[in-house]
Design a protein around this motif. Sequence first.
Motif, PDB file in Angstrom:
ATOM      1  N   MET A  28    -132.995 -27.281 -25.487  1.00 56.14           N
ATOM      2  CA  MET A  28    -134.126 -26.925 -25.709  1.00 56.14           C
ATOM      3  C   MET A  28    -134.478 -26.022 -27.008  1.00 56.14           C
ATOM      4  O   MET A  28    -134.805 -26.180 -27.975  1.00 56.14           O
ATOM      5  CB  MET A  28    -134.186 -25.325 -24.447  1.00 56.14           C
ATOM      6  N   LEU A  29    -132.572 -25.189 -27.376  1.00 58.00           N
ATOM      7  CA  LEU A  29    -132.870 -24.436 -28.939  1.00 58.00           C
ATOM      8  C   LEU A  29    -132.534 -25.035 -30.025  1.00 58.00           C
ATOM      9  O   LEU A  29    -133.169 -25.115 -30.904  1.00 58.00           O
ATOM     10  CB  LEU A  29    -131.648 -23.834 -29.026  1.00 58.00           C
ATOM     11  N   MET A  30    -131.944 -26.810 -29.807  1.00 61.20           N
ATOM     12  CA  MET A  30    -131.903 -27.561 -31.086  1.00 61.20           C
ATOM     13  C   MET A  30    -132.706 -28.215 -31.745  1.00 61.20           C
ATOM     14  O   MET A  30    -132.921 -27.910 -32.977  1.00 61.20           O
ATOM     15  CB  MET A  30    -130.654 -28.748 -30.985  1.00 61.20           C
ATOM     16  N   PRO A  31    -133.718 -28.429 -31.111  1.00 64.00           N
ATOM     17  CA  PRO A  31    -135.420 -28.566 -31.770  1.00 64.00           C
ATOM     18  C   PRO A  31    -136.127 -27.433 -32.589  1.00 64.00           C
ATOM     19  O   PRO A  31    -136.218 -28.038 -33.947  1.00 64.00           O
ATOM     20  CB  PRO A  31    -135.861 -29.177 -30.994  1.00 64.00           C
ATOM     21  N   MET A  32    -135.978 -26.342 -31.905  1.00 64.58           N
ATOM     22  CA  MET A  32    -136.376 -25.345 -32.694  1.00 64.58           C
ATOM     23  C   MET A  32    -135.498 -25.189 -34.507  1.00 64.58           C
ATOM     24  O   MET A  32    -136.250 -24.827 -34.965  1.00 64.58           O
ATOM     25  CB  MET A  32    -135.945 -24.150 -31.805  1.00 64.58           C
ATOM     26  N   ALA A  33    -134.048 -25.434 -33.522  1.00 63.44           N
ATOM     27  CA  ALA A  33    -133.375 -24.761 -35.071  1.00 63.44           C
ATOM     28  C   ALA A  33    -133.143 -25.494 -36.099  1.00 63.44           C
ATOM     29  O   ALA A  33    -133.478 -25.263 -37.539  1.00 63.44           O
ATOM     30  CB  ALA A  33    -132.203 -25.041 -34.525  1.00 63.44           C
ATOM     31  N   ARG A  34    -133.550 -26.793 -35.634  1.00 65.16           N
ATOM     32  CA  ARG A  34    -133.844 -28.377 -37.274  1.00 65.16           C
ATOM     33  C   ARG A  34    -134.771 -27.739 -37.469  1.00 65.16           C
ATOM     34  O   ARG A  34    -135.791 -27.632 -38.832  1.00 65.16           O
ATOM     35  CB  ARG A  34    -133.477 -29.771 -35.815  1.00 65.16           C
ATOM     36  N   PHE A  35    -135.792 -27.417 -36.523  1.00 64.81           N
ATOM     37  CA  PHE A  35    -137.590 -27.007 -37.203  1.00 64.81           C
ATOM     38  C   PHE A  35    -137.329 -26.131 -37.962  1.00 64.81           C
ATOM     39  O   PHE A  35    -137.883 -26.041 -39.318  1.00 64.81           O
ATOM     40  CB  PHE A  35    -138.380 -27.140 -35.953  1.00 64.81           C
ATOM     41  N   ALA A  36    -136.356 -25.135 -37.906  1.00 66.85           N
ATOM     42  CA  ALA A  36    -136.333 -23.931 -38.714  1.00 66.85           C
ATOM     43  C   ALA A  36    -135.824 -24.312 -40.130  1.00 66.85           C
ATOM     44  O   ALA A  36    -135.885 -23.457 -41.030  1.00 66.85           O
ATOM     45  CB  ALA A  36    -136.191 -22.949 -37.338  1.00 66.85           C
ATOM     46  N   ASP A  91    -135.715 -26.746 -41.581  1.00 69.60           N
ATOM     47  CA  ASP A  91    -136.037 -27.901 -42.100  1.00 69.60           C
ATOM     48  C   ASP A  91    -136.390 -28.071 -43.378  1.00 69.60           C
ATOM     49  O   ASP A  91    -135.939 -29.021 -44.792  1.00 69.60           O
ATOM     50  CB  ASP A  91    -137.680 -28.336 -41.946  1.00 69.60           C
ATOM     51  N   PRO A  92    -136.539 -26.700 -44.286  1.00 72.90           N
ATOM     52  CA  PRO A  92    -136.705 -26.702 -46.033  1.00 72.90           C
ATOM     53  C   PRO A  92    -135.619 -26.323 -46.516  1.00 72.90           C
ATOM     54  O   PRO A  92    -135.618 -27.460 -47.262  1.00 72.90           O
ATOM     55  CB  PRO A  92    -137.591 -24.973 -46.026  1.00 72.90           C
ATOM     56  N   GLN A 148    -134.283 -30.376 -46.556  1.00 72.97           N
ATOM     57  CA  GLN A 148    -135.089 -31.242 -47.441  1.00 72.97           C
ATOM     58  C   GLN A 148    -134.785 -31.419 -48.820  1.00 72.97           C
ATOM     59  O   GLN A 148    -134.170 -30.286 -49.441  1.00 72.97           O
ATOM     60  CB  GLN A 148    -136.786 -31.190 -47.557  1.00 72.97           C
ATOM     61  N   ALA A 168    -145.962 -27.858 -49.197  1.00 70.33           N
ATOM     62  CA  ALA A 168    -145.849 -27.839 -48.299  1.00 70.33           C
ATOM     63  C   ALA A 168    -147.247 -29.002 -48.257  1.00 70.33           C
ATOM     64  O   ALA A 168    -148.448 -29.777 -48.562  1.00 70.33           O
ATOM     65  CB  ALA A 168    -145.966 -26.943 -47.228  1.00 70.33           C
ATOM     66  N   TRP A 169    -148.508 -27.860 -46.999  1.00 75.31           N
ATOM     67  CA  TRP A 169    -149.570 -28.328 -47.088  1.00 75.31           C
ATOM     68  C   TRP A 169    -150.935 -27.980 -47.934  1.00 75.31           C
ATOM     69  O   TRP A 169    -151.885 -27.977 -48.591  1.00 75.31           O
ATOM     70  CB  TRP A 169    -150.615 -27.816 -45.791  1.00 75.31           C
ATOM     71  N   MET A 198    -143.256 -19.985 -38.126  1.00 79.79           N
ATOM     72  CA  MET A 198    -143.122 -19.764 -39.394  1.00 79.79           C
ATOM     73  C   MET A 198    -143.403 -20.757 -40.223  1.00 79.79           C
ATOM     74  O   MET A 198    -143.481 -20.662 -41.487  1.00 79.79           O
ATOM     75  CB  MET A 198    -141.740 -20.369 -39.678  1.00 79.79           C
ATOM     76  N   TYR A 225    -149.350 -30.294 -41.421  1.00 85.62           N
ATOM     77  CA  TYR A 225    -147.887 -30.381 -41.541  1.00 85.62           C
ATOM     78  C   TYR A 225    -146.809 -29.642 -40.600  1.00 85.62           C
ATOM     79  O   TYR A 225    -145.670 -30.818 -40.534  1.00 85.62           O
ATOM     80  CB  TYR A 225    -147.751 -29.507 -42.860  1.00 85.62           C
ATOM     81  N   VAL A 277    -142.377 -31.821 -40.467  1.00 87.07           N
ATOM     82  CA  VAL A 277    -141.449 -31.069 -40.028  1.00 87.07           C
ATOM     83  C   VAL A 277    -140.900 -31.688 -39.212  1.00 87.07           C
ATOM     84  O   VAL A 277    -141.135 -32.102 -38.272  1.00 87.07           O
ATOM     85  CB  VAL A 277    -141.698 -29.302 -40.013  1.00 87.07           C
ATOM     86  N   THR A 278    -139.048 -31.654 -39.318  1.00 85.89           N
ATOM     87  CA  THR A 278    -138.833 -32.445 -38.256  1.00 85.89           C
ATOM     88  C   THR A 278    -138.530 -32.135 -37.281  1.00 85.89           C
ATOM     89  O   THR A 278    -138.911 -30.708 -36.946  1.00 85.89           O
ATOM     90  CB  THR A 278    -137.013 -32.718 -38.778  1.00 85.89           C
ATOM     91  N   PHE A 279    -138.748 -32.910 -35.974  1.00 84.55           N
ATOM     92  CA  PHE A 279    -138.888 -32.283 -34.602  1.00 84.55           C
ATOM     93  C   PHE A 279    -140.765 -31.412 -34.595  1.00 84.55           C
ATOM     94  O   PHE A 279    -139.904 -30.799 -33.170  1.00 84.55           O
ATOM     95  CB  PHE A 279    -137.078 -30.949 -34.622  1.00 84.55           C
ATOM     96  N   VAL A 332    -141.381 -29.324 -31.531  1.00 83.34           N
ATOM     97  CA  VAL A 332    -142.124 -27.639 -31.072  1.00 83.34           C
ATOM     98  C   VAL A 332    -142.641 -27.584 -30.834  1.00 83.34           C
ATOM     99  O   VAL A 332    -143.126 -26.832 -29.697  1.00 83.34           O
ATOM    100  CB  VAL A 332    -141.429 -26.715 -32.548  1.00 83.34           C
TER     101      VAL A 332
END
Lengths: 165, 223
Positions: free
Chosen positions: A29-37, A39-40, A43, A75-76, B64, B79, B84-86, B90
């Motif tokens: 559950m937490l791994m995708p959120m950690a990787r998401f955060a 990401d910058p 990259q 980003a956007w 975030m 975006y 963003v990965t995953f 999320v």
Amino acid sequence: MSEKEHKVSRRQFLTYTLTGVGGFMAAGMLMPMARFALDPALQAGGDTDFIRVTSVDDLTEEPQRFNFTIEQEDAWYTSDVDRVAWVYREGDEIVALSPVCTHLGCTVNWEGNEDYPEQFYCPCHFGRFEKDGTNVPNTPPTRPLDVYEMEIRDGDLYLGRTVQR
Amino acid sequence: MLQKIYDWVDERLDITPMWRDIADHEVPEHVNPAHHFSAFVYCFGGLTFFVTVIQILSGMFLAMYYVPDIVNAYESVYYLQNEVTFGVIVRGMHHWGASLVIVMMFLHTLRVFFTGSYKKPRELNWVVGVLIFFVMLGLGFTGYLLPWDMKAYFATVVGLEIAEAVPVVGTFAKTLLAGGEIIGAQTLTRFYAIHVFFLPGALLGLLGAHFYMIRKQGISGPL
């Protein structure tokens, strides 16, 4: 193996399996959120285009300030951002310096202080650099000014990203 | 190692009784699916809370990248979902979890209703539960606008028209919710603030009361 030789009690076994399975699910559950955060930070930096700044013929021995515009993708949000380069020529060699002070990122100016001719001067903490970008000892900056990657095509100067020396 | 850290803190702050009070209590036989499989219906309240925790976590991470502004909202959602990965996972957790909370909460309500658990002395906890239900609906309504696409926009238009249909205070309520006559920039920032600060704050308070009352009064008896 007899009952007595069991090293793991029933209670311990249950604790291990339940925390193991629970931990696995929580991690899923937490791994995708950690990787998401993260990401910058993970990259890879994108390639920078080379932008035409000036004709080589306009360059002098004296560093001149050149403004040019790059398209920055944040980003956007895509926007045109102004960039500055201090460029001079020394014989056949062309030097394009970044104006960002290597102390804390303020902007330096060529002969920005009358007391220090022939030097780049940073008004924030009085950092100084020689004409070739070398930092003057005993002023705050600890390394020389960054230089722009450059290309010369058909007599025009193109600048890319800055690199540390 | 962990045991040593725990002992060190426990020696100074005596946290074991607190821990006992919160978590170390017997599950009665009639609510334990290990004894009667049909007792799984007693899990829906806990599952609602579990999904709520996922919503809070995934929402914190989405914040975030998300921008509550009519120019950038859609682009930032696009975006975070596609670049963003995953991001798609999320955002997916938050999107599907929102519906799952409502489903779990509905099943929990059915269980409480059909076991008669709302009866004296637990009437107050039913009332708090209904308030939680409304807060959850509010979270769903305000969150639905945030992607700022066509579906989000027109769902909010319709929702606010419904609010306007209320006698006497309708027009006032709609203007207050939309932050003006136009459903636009101010509506989005308003809904964002309500979605991430006001309603979650209210929700945590109500959940605290809900759980305190369960511990105080115990689980209702068998049928």
